[in-house]
Write an enzyme that holds these catalytic residues in place. Sequence first.
Site, PDB file in Angstrom:
ATOM      1  N   ARG A   1      -3.430  -2.412 -19.087  1.00 53.00           N
ATOM      2  CA  ARG A   1      -2.028  -2.690 -18.767  1.00 53.00           C
ATOM      3  C   ARG A   1      -1.469  -3.924 -19.469  1.00 53.00           C
ATOM      4  O   ARG A   1      -0.303  -3.949 -19.850  1.00 53.00           O
ATOM      5  CB  ARG A   1      -1.873  -2.848 -17.246  1.00 53.00           C
ATOM      6  CG  ARG A   1      -1.972  -1.538 -16.518  1.00 53.00           C
ATOM      7  CD  ARG A   1      -1.855  -1.720 -15.027  1.00 53.00           C
ATOM      8  NE  ARG A   1      -1.878  -0.421 -14.362  1.00 53.00           N
ATOM      9  CZ  ARG A   1      -1.923  -0.266 -13.054  1.00 53.00           C
ATOM     10  NH1 ARG A   1      -1.975  -1.328 -12.271  1.00 53.00           N
ATOM     11  NH2 ARG A   1      -1.939   0.937 -12.521  1.00 53.00           N
TER      12      ARG A   1
ATOM     13  N   GLU B   1      -6.755   7.024 -15.872  1.00 56.75           N
ATOM     14  CA  GLU B   1      -5.692   6.057 -16.139  1.00 56.75           C
ATOM     15  C   GLU B   1      -6.169   5.069 -17.195  1.00 56.75           C
ATOM     16  O   GLU B   1      -7.326   5.097 -17.625  1.00 56.75           O
ATOM     17  CB  GLU B   1      -5.279   5.341 -14.844  1.00 56.75           C
ATOM     18  CG  GLU B   1      -4.647   6.285 -13.820  1.00 56.75           C
ATOM     19  CD  GLU B   1      -4.188   5.590 -12.564  1.00 56.75           C
ATOM     20  OE1 GLU B   1      -4.391   4.358 -12.444  1.00 56.75           O
ATOM     21  OE2 GLU B   1      -3.634   6.263 -11.681  1.00 56.75           O
TER      22      GLU B   1
ATOM     23  N   GLY C   1      -3.615   6.179  -7.348  1.00 59.28           N
ATOM     24  CA  GLY C   1      -4.781   6.656  -6.633  1.00 59.28           C
ATOM     25  C   GLY C   1      -5.823   5.575  -6.423  1.00 59.28           C
ATOM     26  O   GLY C   1      -5.535   4.378  -6.476  1.00 59.28           O
TER      27      GLY C   1
ATOM     28  N   THR D   1       0.822  -1.206   0.000  1.00 63.72           N
ATOM     29  CA  THR D   1       0.000   0.000   0.000  1.00 63.72           C
ATOM     30  C   THR D   1       0.857   1.257   0.000  1.00 63.72           C
ATOM     31  O   THR D   1       0.565   2.229  -0.709  1.00 63.72           O
ATOM     32  CB  THR D   1      -0.931   0.008   1.233  1.00 63.72           C
ATOM     33  OG1 THR D   1      -1.873  -1.053   1.110  1.00 63.72           O
ATOM     34  CG2 THR D   1      -1.680   1.326   1.357  1.00 63.72           C
TER      35      THR D   1
ATOM     36  N   SER E   1      -7.232  -1.399  -7.006  1.00 60.94           N
ATOM     37  CA  SER E   1      -6.643  -2.219  -5.944  1.00 60.94           C
ATOM     38  C   SER E   1      -6.853  -1.620  -4.563  1.00 60.94           C
ATOM     39  O   SER E   1      -7.313  -2.309  -3.642  1.00 60.94           O
ATOM     40  CB  SER E   1      -5.145  -2.429  -6.208  1.00 60.94           C
ATOM     41  OG  SER E   1      -4.503  -1.192  -6.462  1.00 60.94           O
TER      42      SER E   1
ATOM     43  N   ASP F   1       3.248 -14.646   0.899  1.00 59.22           N
ATOM     44  CA  ASP F   1       3.111 -15.427   2.131  1.00 59.22           C
ATOM     45  C   ASP F   1       1.680 -15.919   2.364  1.00 59.22           C
ATOM     46  O   ASP F   1       1.463 -17.073   2.732  1.00 59.22           O
ATOM     47  CB  ASP F   1       3.552 -14.582   3.339  1.00 59.22           C
ATOM     48  CG  ASP F   1       4.947 -14.010   3.165  1.00 59.22           C
ATOM     49  OD1 ASP F   1       5.797 -14.712   2.603  1.00 59.22           O
ATOM     50  OD2 ASP F   1       5.176 -12.860   3.578  1.00 59.22           O
TER      51      ASP F   1
END
Length: 529
Positions: free
Chosen positions: A281, A113, A48, A42, A382, A214
């Site tokens: 992307r 974006e 943003g 983070t 995200s 993890d």
Amino acid sequence: MPHRFDFLVLGGGVAGLSFALQAARHGTVAVLTKRERTESNTAYAQGGIASVLAPTDSFDAHIEDTLVAGAGLCHRDAVEVTVREGPERVQGLVTLGAEFNRQTSGEFDLTREGGHSARRIIHSGDITGREVQRALLAECDATPNITFFANTAAIDLILDRRQPRPGTSRCVGAYALQENGSIERFLAKVTVLATGGAGKVYLYTSNPDVATGDGVAMAYRAGAQVANMEFYQFHPTCLYHPEAKSFLISEALRGEGGKLKLKGGQTFMERYHPLGALAPRDVVARAIDAEMKRTGDECVYLDMTHMGRAFLTERFPNIYATCKAFNIDMAVQPIPVVPAAHYQCGGVVTDLHGRTSVPGLYAIGEVSCTGLHGANRLASNSLLEGLVFGQRAVKVAQEEMASLSTPGEDPPAWDAGSAVESDESVVVSHNWDEIRRLMWNYVGIVRTDKRLMRARRRLELLREEIRDYYWRFKVTRDVIELRNIADVALLIVDCASRRKESRGLHFTLDYPHPDDHHWLRDTTLSREL
């Protein structure tokens, strides 16, 4: 004696902190962070948070953009929940004191974006994640019932196997390595994985060192379902410089008009997608990879020189300063960039409240697979996911916690057996480097069956070496992380090998086209216990 709490949160990013703040109203909360509290994915998020905040925007438009980017694999219910609950979660951050850029009128300064049809990205300069984390941590510090354990690395989940039916073992906490070398039991009625992604599985990544997969590895070893690990997002633009480590050049630069160019100054994205440099992307990353292979160049360039120094220093102060530190003045020279592993779109399978297939275990944020991202995450969804599901998970987790009776006999303390101090730590560093390099070369932006087969053979041998090392020598954080990246690497290879098509972030030369008839579904794995 074990540490005992109502809620155990592994990870201190946006998802984990959002959950902890709400859960603290219902009971005691422990938050374990592998390094210092501020070190998480983070904190490195630049662009943003995508959310419908402008009157000219709509939920339907944001939903459609997310579905298009996800290439047919998004779960519409997860998309709708995230998009529709987003504005309220963003407002919650503002209420906590998070500061976002605003226009002179006082309205949010929204940017755009790749893959978005509107300007809907709320941001705090180019350090949005850091500001979000600052606000959440400050509120956690002011909230009773939350205890942080920094520099504490979870090793494995603890299962209560005294269940009436096979396959119903309940997660009751985790074994964790503390800074002083002791391995402690952290027990809880509800355990929440908020451990982020696994970018360090790859040689080149935008992720910090903590991103070693993890949560996915521990959940898989505990029998939880894992899905869509083949869809690893490569961010198209990371700074290419021999001394720069994992520095992301935000997609927001292209959103403000940045142009991708070859060494000779020619643009190329218009040959790959109608949206050019603002294509999703996966398209941009593959285009850059293809151009680098075609030309033999080591990078491409992101040109912002037409934007003017005053605008660049005000809008992108952190990126401008970092580039300048490497003698790149983005006001007068293009920025050299390359793709790098960025975001894990698959993960531990959950429902719309973060519940996994293991009772008592939840997963939120990047570690989870909610169905929001499908085969490719839409930019800036995200942080939004972490905020929304961090809140949603509390609603059912507190009910589950309240319904449980007092726990019975404690699970056994950690048994080190005959393990001794290692005298050959070079094995760890060598295997770490080999895994990351073979994943980059064989399981990267473009794949083939042959490359995947080579990767699998080598990974299986490496995992045997790591398993032997793990049991012979005392556990260290480096060994924990090596074991986890090896497990996650093989999960990525397994998922990629099963999907006999190209879709979103999974592109294979052997099956270059999507196959909706056979593969419009998730790739799900689980370990038999």
